[in-house]
Design a protein around this motif. Sequence first.
Motif, PDB file in Angstrom:
ATOM      1  N   GLY A 191      -3.693  18.961  44.810  1.00 21.78           N
ATOM      2  CA  GLY A 191      -3.130  20.237  44.390  1.00 21.78           C
ATOM      3  C   GLY A 191      -3.377  21.271  45.472  1.00 21.78           C
ATOM      4  N   SER A 192      -3.248  22.543  45.134  1.00 27.26           N
ATOM      5  CA  SER A 192      -3.420  23.585  46.152  1.00 27.26           C
ATOM      6  C   SER A 192      -4.809  23.545  46.768  1.00 27.26           C
ATOM      7  N   ALA A 240      -0.448  30.992  39.665  1.00 26.61           N
ATOM      8  CA  ALA A 240       0.932  30.592  39.380  1.00 26.61           C
ATOM      9  C   ALA A 240       1.050  29.420  38.415  1.00 26.61           C
ATOM     10  N   SER A 241      -0.045  28.723  38.117  1.00 24.38           N
ATOM     11  CA  SER A 241       0.040  27.508  37.308  1.00 24.38           C
ATOM     12  C   SER A 241      -0.017  27.826  35.817  1.00 24.38           C
ATOM     13  N   VAL A 247       2.483  38.024  34.246  1.00 30.64           N
ATOM     14  CA  VAL A 247       1.624  37.468  35.287  1.00 30.64           C
ATOM     15  C   VAL A 247       2.427  36.396  36.016  1.00 30.64           C
ATOM     16  N   ALA A 248       1.889  35.889  37.110  1.00 26.16           N
ATOM     17  CA  ALA A 248       2.634  34.935  37.924  1.00 26.16           C
ATOM     18  C   ALA A 248       2.977  33.666  37.142  1.00 26.16           C
ATOM     19  N   ALA A 249       2.137  33.295  36.190  1.00 23.47           N
ATOM     20  CA  ALA A 249       2.355  32.064  35.439  1.00 23.47           C
ATOM     21  C   ALA A 249       3.308  32.234  34.263  1.00 23.47           C
ATOM     22  N   GLY A 250       3.637  33.467  33.921  1.00 24.59           N
ATOM     23  CA  GLY A 250       4.505  33.713  32.775  1.00 24.59           C
ATOM     24  C   GLY A 250       4.189  35.062  32.151  1.00 24.59           C
ATOM     25  N   SER A 285      -5.404  34.375  45.576  1.00 26.20           N
ATOM     26  CA  SER A 285      -6.194  33.215  45.163  1.00 26.20           C
ATOM     27  C   SER A 285      -6.624  32.345  46.338  1.00 26.20           C
ATOM     28  N   ARG A 286      -5.988  32.523  47.514  1.00 18.96           N
ATOM     29  CA  ARG A 286      -6.331  31.679  48.655  1.00 18.96           C
ATOM     30  C   ARG A 286      -7.786  31.858  49.067  1.00 18.96           C
ATOM     31  N   ALA A 287      -8.317  33.063  48.926  1.00 14.53           N
ATOM     32  CA  ALA A 287      -9.684  33.325  49.375  1.00 14.53           C
ATOM     33  C   ALA A 287     -10.692  32.476  48.613  1.00 14.53           C
TER      34      ALA A 287
END
Length: 354
Positions: free
Chosen positions: A15-16, A174-175, A240-243, A314-316
Amino acid sequence: MNIGKAIRVIQWASGSMGRTAMRMVMDNADMDLVGTLVYSNKKSGMDVGEIARRVRSGVLATDNINEIIRTDADVVIHMPRITLPYEALVPDVIRLLESGKNVISTAGFHWPDAHGESYAGPLRAAAIKGNATLAGVGVNPGMVAERLLMAASAMSVDMDRVEIFETVDASAMASPEFVFGLMGLGSNPQEKDIRQGPLSNLYGALFSEVLYFCANHLGSEILTIEPDHQLTIAPRDIAVAAGTIAKGTVAATEWRWTAHLANGTDLLLSIIWTADPNLHASDRQGHWIMNIKGRPDIKMTLDISESDPTKPPSRALTDAVCAVAINAIPEIIAAPAGLFAFQPPSTSLQRQKV
């Protein structure tokens, strides 16, 4: 491990976070990525370099666990999602250990003895059988309380209370499976109270390992653990990004436990996962706040952030978790067979009254 040769690494899950770990391994001249376990049929058979967005390596990913077991490697970076029930990951880890592979997991296994011998014993026996080491690592669990706060506790000779507060902003995640499933956001409290049942049991098992680790480090044992979980209900629809978090459903969870130790110290662990940090008080902004109340009082704050505005926030945290795992590899490989946990400096004088 063969001295003088590159460390052979298997990546478990892509996954990511898994892809980030794959890139860190492939970019490290002292490591070779020799295998990757994937859960997607579409990824099975792909070159691992293609999955990781690196040059093709000739190593193909597989969704067959038996192929992973047969692959000769020094260490497996074990990064599946935490599952229900919590112990569901144990059989795979036992197989990896028995095959002679060290395992560094970000999905638990931080302090297996928290769950008793019936849980920890088979893991320990598998590690001894395979002459391998199992370590659970991460930021929380794994780093914040166990390695940072416990190190700071060496500055205290008497502790009445130790507190760890975490706040995670889920708005950019995003998930949907993660946000609405494992986080429990968007659930209807009139239909199901997630503070009872599978999710509560899952996080109680996972984060109890933090409390048991700290109790052990402080030279004591846990008498009782009191849960006090709280829900924040969305006052409006929250995108939010997920919905969308619908008005009247769960916009934030606070998973909260207090462990009472035999030496008189209380350990509080509070974790807020939220769709909107503005729903919470000013003292719950940012990632972590850690307090030691005693002689002297100690307060620490920790924030992990992304400096590149073009990248998702979230990358951090993903980078931090992967870095902890990758950086742990040499020490885990060199450790004696069995269950491993990083130990902060000794605090043997802490319960002396002054």
